[in-house]
Design an enzyme around this catalytic site. Structure first.
Site, PDB file in Angstrom:
ATOM      1  N   GLU A 105       0.837  -1.201   0.000  1.00 13.13           N
ATOM      2  CA  GLU A 105       0.000   0.000   0.000  1.00 13.13           C
ATOM      3  C   GLU A 105       0.873   1.252   0.000  1.00 13.13           C
ATOM      4  OE1 GLU A 105      -2.466   1.526  -0.823  1.00 13.13           O
ATOM      5  OE2 GLU A 105      -4.079   1.030   0.557  1.00 13.13           O
ATOM      6  N   ASP A 106       0.445   2.279  -0.702  1.00 19.39           N
ATOM      7  CA  ASP A 106       1.228   3.518  -0.718  1.00 19.39           C
ATOM      8  C   ASP A 106       1.103   4.275   0.602  1.00 19.39           C
ATOM      9  OD1 ASP A 106      -1.425   3.897  -1.356  1.00 19.39           O
ATOM     10  OD2 ASP A 106      -1.090   5.563  -2.714  1.00 19.39           O
ATOM     11  N   ASP A 109      -3.834   5.946   6.079  1.00 21.58           N
ATOM     12  CA  ASP A 109      -4.294   7.220   6.629  1.00 21.58           C
ATOM     13  C   ASP A 109      -5.233   6.900   7.807  1.00 21.58           C
ATOM     14  OD1 ASP A 109      -5.845   9.645   6.876  1.00 21.58           O
ATOM     15  OD2 ASP A 109      -5.204  10.248   4.903  1.00 21.58           O
ATOM     16  N   PHE A 158      -1.412  17.024   3.132  1.00 20.03           N
ATOM     17  CA  PHE A 158      -1.953  16.371   1.936  1.00 20.03           C
ATOM     18  C   PHE A 158      -0.795  16.121   0.974  1.00 20.03           C
ATOM     19  CE2 PHE A 158      -4.105  15.446  -1.917  1.00 20.03           C
ATOM     20  CZ  PHE A 158      -5.182  14.707  -1.472  1.00 20.03           C
ATOM     21  N   ARG A 171       0.466  11.402  -9.747  1.00 20.19           N
ATOM     22  CA  ARG A 171       0.988  10.063  -9.420  1.00 20.19           C
ATOM     23  C   ARG A 171       2.380   9.861 -10.008  1.00 20.19           C
ATOM     24  NH1 ARG A 171      -3.497   7.003  -7.505  1.00 20.19           N
ATOM     25  NH2 ARG A 171      -5.478   7.448  -8.534  1.00 20.19           N
TER      26      ARG A 171
HETATM   27  C1  PRP Z   1      -5.749   5.946  -0.885  1.00 15.89           C
HETATM   28  C2  PRP Z   1      -4.521   5.101  -0.624  1.00 15.89           C
HETATM   29  C3  PRP Z   1      -5.032   4.013   0.273  1.00 15.89           C
HETATM   30  C4  PRP Z   1      -6.144   4.695   1.048  1.00 15.89           C
HETATM   31  C5  PRP Z   1      -5.668   4.984   2.446  1.00 15.89           C
HETATM   32  O1  PRP Z   1      -6.469   5.355  -1.913  1.00 15.89           O
HETATM   33  O2  PRP Z   1      -3.970   4.612  -1.816  1.00 15.89           O
HETATM   34  O3  PRP Z   1      -5.555   2.926  -0.458  1.00 15.89           O
HETATM   35  O4  PRP Z   1      -6.454   5.902   0.348  1.00 15.89           O
HETATM   36  O5  PRP Z   1      -6.614   5.676   3.197  1.00 15.89           O
HETATM   37  P1  PRP Z   1      -7.285   5.154   4.539  1.00 15.89           P
HETATM   38  O6  PRP Z   1      -6.195   4.614   5.420  1.00 15.89           O
HETATM   39  O7  PRP Z   1      -7.906   6.396   5.121  1.00 15.89           O
HETATM   40  O8  PRP Z   1      -8.307   4.134   4.188  1.00 15.89           O
HETATM   41  P2  PRP Z   1      -7.622   6.098  -2.776  1.00 15.89           P
HETATM   42  O9  PRP Z   1      -8.972   5.697  -2.246  1.00 15.89           O
HETATM   43  O10 PRP Z   1      -7.313   7.560  -2.839  1.00 15.89           O
HETATM   44  O11 PRP Z   1      -7.481   5.416  -4.203  1.00 15.89           O
HETATM   45  P3  PRP Z   1      -6.228   5.347  -5.197  1.00 15.89           P
HETATM   46  O12 PRP Z   1      -5.205   4.426  -4.552  1.00 15.89           O
HETATM   47  O13 PRP Z   1      -6.802   4.777  -6.439  1.00 15.89           O
HETATM   48  O14 PRP Z   1      -5.664   6.730  -5.384  1.00 15.89           O
END
Ligand code: PRP
Length: 188
Positions: A105-106, A109, A158, A171
């Site tokens: 995971e990137d 949050d 952010f 990205r």
């Molecule tokens: C982002 C990120 C994680 C998630 C983390 O994804 O890549 O998957 O949010 O947030 P959390 O801990 O509050 O759940 P996003 O929904 O923005 O989709 P993406 O990866 O396609 O950009």
């Protein structure tokens, strides 16, 4: 249609983690993962879309037998705040029963995405389940989730780049940067 602006770097307030720091950290994570998963043939599961850049670099930093798969969830949509509801958009191609799963995971949050995926994937009886996240924002956590491999703990700014987007852009930056508030406030 919005006129698209090509100079995305103009929207960046500052560099939080530069490209070299990211690359060094990913190599370090790759070494640890290679050591921990020796002869386990793990499956690295990339959580789309944000983790694709990390997955590509991490794969090259891992020198053991492994496979990859992809899963997609959504909770943010076009917003900077999570909706709190995580939806499965695209499932894995392969079964993970009996496999050593490493979720890639990137950013973690609130933790809601990881908590949802952990619960979902554990029902499929993997041999083991661990999480590797490049970034973690501990201050934002809403649910407790153990991260087995963490790149950097960061403040509640952010951030974009290295796979992370705002409104599907940024990205492709090779570093982690903070976005100028006017960019996300204009839609808020
Ligand atoms: C982002 C990120 C994680 C998630 C983390 O994804 O890549 O998957 O949010 O947030 P959390 O801990 O509050 O759940 P996003 O929904 O923005 O989709 P993406 O990866 O396609 O950009």
């Amino acid at each position: 249609m919005n006129k698209s602006k090509d100079n995305i770097k103009e929207d960046i307030a500052g560099v939080l983690i530069d490209s070299e720091q990211v690359q060094n950290k990913v190599k370090e994570l790759g070494k640890k993962i290679s050591r921990d998963y020796k002869e386990k043939n793990p499956v690295l599961i990339s959580v789309l879309k944000g983790s694709i850049v990390l997955l590509a670099d991490l794969l090259k930093a891992v020198d053991i037998s492994c496979s990859v798969d992809f899963i997609a969830v959504s909770s943010y949509g076009e917003n900077t705040e999570t909706s709190g509801v995580v939806k499965l958009i695209m499932d894995l191609r392969e079964s993970i029963e009996g496999r050593h799963v490493l979720l890639v995971e990137d950013i973690v949050d609130t933790g809601l995405t990881m908590a949802y995926l952990k619960e979902n994937l554990l029902t499929r009886h993997p041999a083991s389940f661990k999480i590797c996240a490049l970034l973690s924002k501990p201050q934002r956590r809403q649910v407790n989730i153990d991260l087995d491999y963490i790149g950097f703990e960061i403040p509640d700014d952010f951030v974009v780049g290295y796979g992370l987007d705002y409104d599907e852009k940024y990205r492709n930056l090779d570093y982690i940067g903070t976005l100028k508030p006017r960019i996300y406030q204009k839609n808020g």
